[in-house]
Write a protein that holds these residues in place. Structure first.
Motif, PDB file in Angstrom:
ATOM      1  N   ASP A   7     -56.649  28.434  49.499  1.00  0.00           N
ATOM      2  CA  ASP A   7     -55.903  27.312  48.963  1.00  0.00           C
ATOM      3  C   ASP A   7     -54.588  27.894  48.424  1.00  0.00           C
ATOM      4  O   ASP A   7     -54.482  29.097  48.189  1.00  0.00           O
ATOM      5  CB  ASP A   7     -56.709  26.645  47.841  1.00  0.00           C
ATOM      6  N   ARG A   8     -53.575  27.066  48.230  1.00  0.00           N
ATOM      7  CA  ARG A   8     -52.293  27.574  47.751  1.00  0.00           C
ATOM      8  C   ARG A   8     -52.169  27.451  46.231  1.00  0.00           C
ATOM      9  O   ARG A   8     -52.244  28.437  45.512  1.00  0.00           O
ATOM     10  CB  ARG A   8     -51.134  26.828  48.441  1.00  0.00           C
ATOM     11  N   VAL A  48     -53.563  29.612  55.037  1.00  0.00           N
ATOM     12  CA  VAL A  48     -53.536  28.764  53.851  1.00  0.00           C
ATOM     13  C   VAL A  48     -53.904  27.346  54.280  1.00  0.00           C
ATOM     14  O   VAL A  48     -53.424  26.856  55.308  1.00  0.00           O
ATOM     15  CB  VAL A  48     -52.131  28.784  53.203  1.00  0.00           C
ATOM     16  N   THR A  50     -53.901  23.655  52.444  1.00  0.00           N
ATOM     17  CA  THR A  50     -53.440  23.077  51.190  1.00  0.00           C
ATOM     18  C   THR A  50     -53.176  21.570  51.289  1.00  0.00           C
ATOM     19  O   THR A  50     -52.547  21.105  52.243  1.00  0.00           O
ATOM     20  CB  THR A  50     -52.162  23.812  50.695  1.00  0.00           C
ATOM     21  N   HIS A  69     -42.504  27.154  51.222  1.00  0.00           N
ATOM     22  CA  HIS A  69     -43.310  28.098  51.999  1.00  0.00           C
ATOM     23  C   HIS A  69     -42.479  29.277  52.485  1.00  0.00           C
ATOM     24  O   HIS A  69     -42.993  30.401  52.586  1.00  0.00           O
ATOM     25  CB  HIS A  69     -44.011  27.373  53.146  1.00  0.00           C
ATOM     26  N   VAL A  83     -48.878  35.801  55.949  1.00  0.00           N
ATOM     27  CA  VAL A  83     -49.765  34.653  56.133  1.00  0.00           C
ATOM     28  C   VAL A  83     -49.613  34.217  57.581  1.00  0.00           C
ATOM     29  O   VAL A  83     -48.498  33.969  58.046  1.00  0.00           O
ATOM     30  CB  VAL A  83     -49.412  33.495  55.168  1.00  0.00           C
ATOM     31  N   ILE A  86     -50.060  28.163  57.911  1.00  0.00           N
ATOM     32  CA  ILE A  86     -50.238  27.277  56.764  1.00  0.00           C
ATOM     33  C   ILE A  86     -50.614  25.903  57.311  1.00  0.00           C
ATOM     34  O   ILE A  86     -49.863  25.306  58.081  1.00  0.00           O
ATOM     35  CB  ILE A  86     -48.963  27.185  55.916  1.00  0.00           C
TER      36      ILE A  86
END
Length: 179
Positions: A7-8, A48, A50, A69, A83, A86
């Motif tokens: 999760d962010r 991620v 979110t 981001h 990452v 997302i």
């Protein structure tokens, strides 16, 4: 493939009940970027997942979210991390979508994108809805005591098998020790 789903807000960066609405408001939780960098260096893919209902609420635009981001990715790159993707839910709490956690849509999208089962994949969150979405596809839920984590832990009702750590850094310590 070693995959971790994070999760962010409240896990990677400081959370705010008023939402993170600009790149300037985005502040990494101490140690979180280094933790992701350690996973990256160890060959893990980090994604991620979110909820970003601020989009539906008109609090910020997709361009602003992309700028937030971009800041996260820059700071992460400076720490030596990466990452891979997302995944966002842009909907509000009453929109009835399949992607807003606790619904499993974001996790289904991740499984589809990587053409893999999420059985046993570590998923780190600070709220019950993060853990519920993760366990729907067989992820191993990890709750951190950052962000909303203390409230979530106090409220109870965590999915069976939930692991609890003080921070993302502590989760990564355990994941890498088990490698």
């Amino acid at each position: 493939m070693k995959l971790a789903i994070l999760d962010r807000d409240g896990v990677i960066n400081e959370d705010s009940d008023a939402f993170i609405k600009s790149p300037e408001e985005w502040q990494a939780i101490p140690g979180s970027l280094d933790a992701i960098a350690r996973l990256s260096r160890a060959g893990w893919r980090v994604v991620v997942a979110t909820n970003q209902s601020g989009l539906a609420r008109g609090l910020f635009s997709m361009d602003t979210l992309n700028a937030i981001h971009a800041r996260m990715r820059r700071e992460l790159a400076d720490a030596g991390g990466f990452v891979d993707a997302i995944f966002i839910c842009p909907h509000g709490p009453d929109d009835g979508c399949r992607c807003r956690k606790p619904a499993p849509g974001l996790f289904e999208d991740i499984a589809s994108r990587y053409d893999t089962s999420l059985q046993g994949v570590p998923a780190v969150g600070d709220s019950l809805r993060d853990l519920q979405a993760a366990t729907a596809l067989g992820c191993t839920p990890w709750l951190v005591r950052t962000g909303k984590g203390p409230r979530t832990l106090q409220a109870g009702g965590l999915p069976a098998g939930t692991r609890v750590c003080d921070s993302l850094s502590a989760v990564v310590d355990e994941l890498l020790a088990g490698d």
